[in-house]
Design an enzyme around this catalytic site. Structure first.
Site, PDB file in Angstrom:
ATOM      1  N   ALA A 149      17.448  44.032  43.351  1.00 61.03           N
ATOM      2  CA  ALA A 149      16.189  44.237  44.072  1.00 61.03           C
ATOM      3  C   ALA A 149      16.074  45.730  44.373  1.00 61.03           C
ATOM      4  CB  ALA A 149      16.186  43.430  45.363  1.00 61.03           C
ATOM      5  N   LYS A 150      14.887  46.271  44.187  1.00 65.30           N
ATOM      6  CA  LYS A 150      14.712  47.718  44.389  1.00 65.30           C
ATOM      7  C   LYS A 150      14.342  47.963  45.854  1.00 65.30           C
ATOM      8  CE  LYS A 150      12.687  51.570  41.801  1.00 65.30           C
ATOM      9  NZ  LYS A 150      13.890  52.375  41.592  1.00 65.30           N
ATOM     10  N   ILE A 151      15.384  47.956  46.684  1.00 61.68           N
ATOM     11  CA  ILE A 151      15.237  48.045  48.144  1.00 61.68           C
ATOM     12  C   ILE A 151      15.472  49.495  48.557  1.00 61.68           C
ATOM     13  CG2 ILE A 151      16.198  47.266  50.351  1.00 61.68           C
ATOM     14  CD1 ILE A 151      17.327  44.805  48.692  1.00 61.68           C
TER      15      ILE A 151
END
Ligand code: PMP
Length: 321
Positions: free
Chosen positions: A171-173
């Site tokens: 996830a591109k957090i």
């Protein structure tokens, strides 16, 4: 009070013109008209998910090509789900907002597009539930992020990639980019161009903001999605090109550190990095220490495709104008 004026004067001018159009909270607005509160949750706790998308200017055709936007917004929906967030728009709507944003700004250069879904509540308290979210997109003219021609020198970072059990790399957090920043600065301040980061179990995971491919014994190898990588859009595009155009098999398998020292070619890829040949790792030459032949060929195809030059890859891009 100790205001660090030196740091203040050293601060770079923003890369974006204040009159630039942005998409903010469901509408188009000027960059300088948007204000965020000091208490904004995402600023303190990293509770946001984002994307990085490129658009390529083709001078000859007088056209701007938006690259793989739907794949990026699909991934953003998934990143949001991991963080108990929801994007308020479909992928199709998001692609259309992006096209409209690029048109309004009348860009005639390569552009980087940054959508961000963030926790906008202005309150104290680490959590994901019962909080407000907001969404924006801005776009700025953007050239190279890392060197793509001469080849880059990498170090294996002393920092490890965030494990799925702690902070999912797929996830591109925003919060997990503190890890990427540690790795990048360690590398650059140590005299290298980029970091290659290992997973907690000691396999090659990815660069600070790039996926990794190595050519070894006539096969391209890239770490599997279970080795704590961001499931890269560029990685996916390259896997297809390697098979279709170079006629070389691609294996997704774990990579040991010392394979980086003994492979024939190595490259980093990503939206920002594009295709960046790696010519040295930990002061050891990769292959013959020059940009690899197949890496070069991949680059030629990639740069042709993203600028709308190759009819075969027409479906990678959307003409903006
Ligand atoms: N890994 C990380 C950690 C990244 O930040 C990026 C850039 N988004 C990539 C890989 C490459 O992903 P993509 O090709 O989708 O840009």
């Amino acid at each position: 009070m100790g205001v660090d004026t030196k740091a203040k004067t050293a601060a770079k001018k923003p890369a974006v013109h204040p009159n630039t159009w942005v998409f903010f909270d469901g509408d188009f607005a000027r960059y300088h008209d948007v204000k965020l509160g000091l208490m904004t949750h995402a600023l303190h706790y990293g509770t946001a998910v984002f994307e990085g998308i490129r658009a390529y200017w083709n001078q000859k055709k007088g056209q701007l090509y938006l690259l793989a936007a739907a794949a990026h917004y699909d991934r953003m929906h998934r990143s949001a789900n991991v963080m108990r967030m929801k994007l308020p728009y479909s992928t199709e709507e998001l692609v259309n907002f992006t096209l409209e944003l690029l048109r309004r700004n009348e860009f005639k250069s390569d552009v980087y597009v940054r959508p961000l879904l963030y926790t906008s509540s202005e309150e104290i308290g680490v959590r994901l539930h019962n909080l407000d979210r907001n969404f924006f997109i801005y776009a700025v003219p953007f050239g190279k992020y890392v060197e793509v021609e001469a080849g880059i020198r990498c170090m294996v970072s002393s920092w490890r990639r965030v494990p799925d059990q702690a902070l999912p790399a797929r996830a591109k957090i925003t919060g997990s980019y503190a890890q990427a920043a540690l790795a990048k600065s360690e590398a650059v301040e140590g005299g290298f161009d980029e970091a290659i980061v290992m997973s907690i179990d000691g396999h090659v995971s990815e660069g600070s903001a790039e996926n990794v491919f190595m050519l070894k014994d006539g096969v391209f190898v890239t770490p599997p999605v279970t080795d704590d990588i961001l499931e890269g859009v560029t990685r996916q595009l390259l896997m297809k090109v390697i098979g279709d155009e170079l006629n070389i098999e691609v294996q997704e398998r774990s990579i040991d550190r010392t394979e980086l020292y003994t492979c024939d070619e190595l490259l980093l890829c990503g939206t920002g990095a594009q295709i960046s040949p790696v010519i040295e790792v930990d002061r050891r030459p990769v292959g013959n220490g020059k940009v690899g032949e197949f890496t070069q060929e991949l680059q030629n195809i990639y740069f042709g495709a993203v600028r709308g030059e190759l009819p075969k890859y027409k479906d990678w891009t959307i003409p903006v104008y």
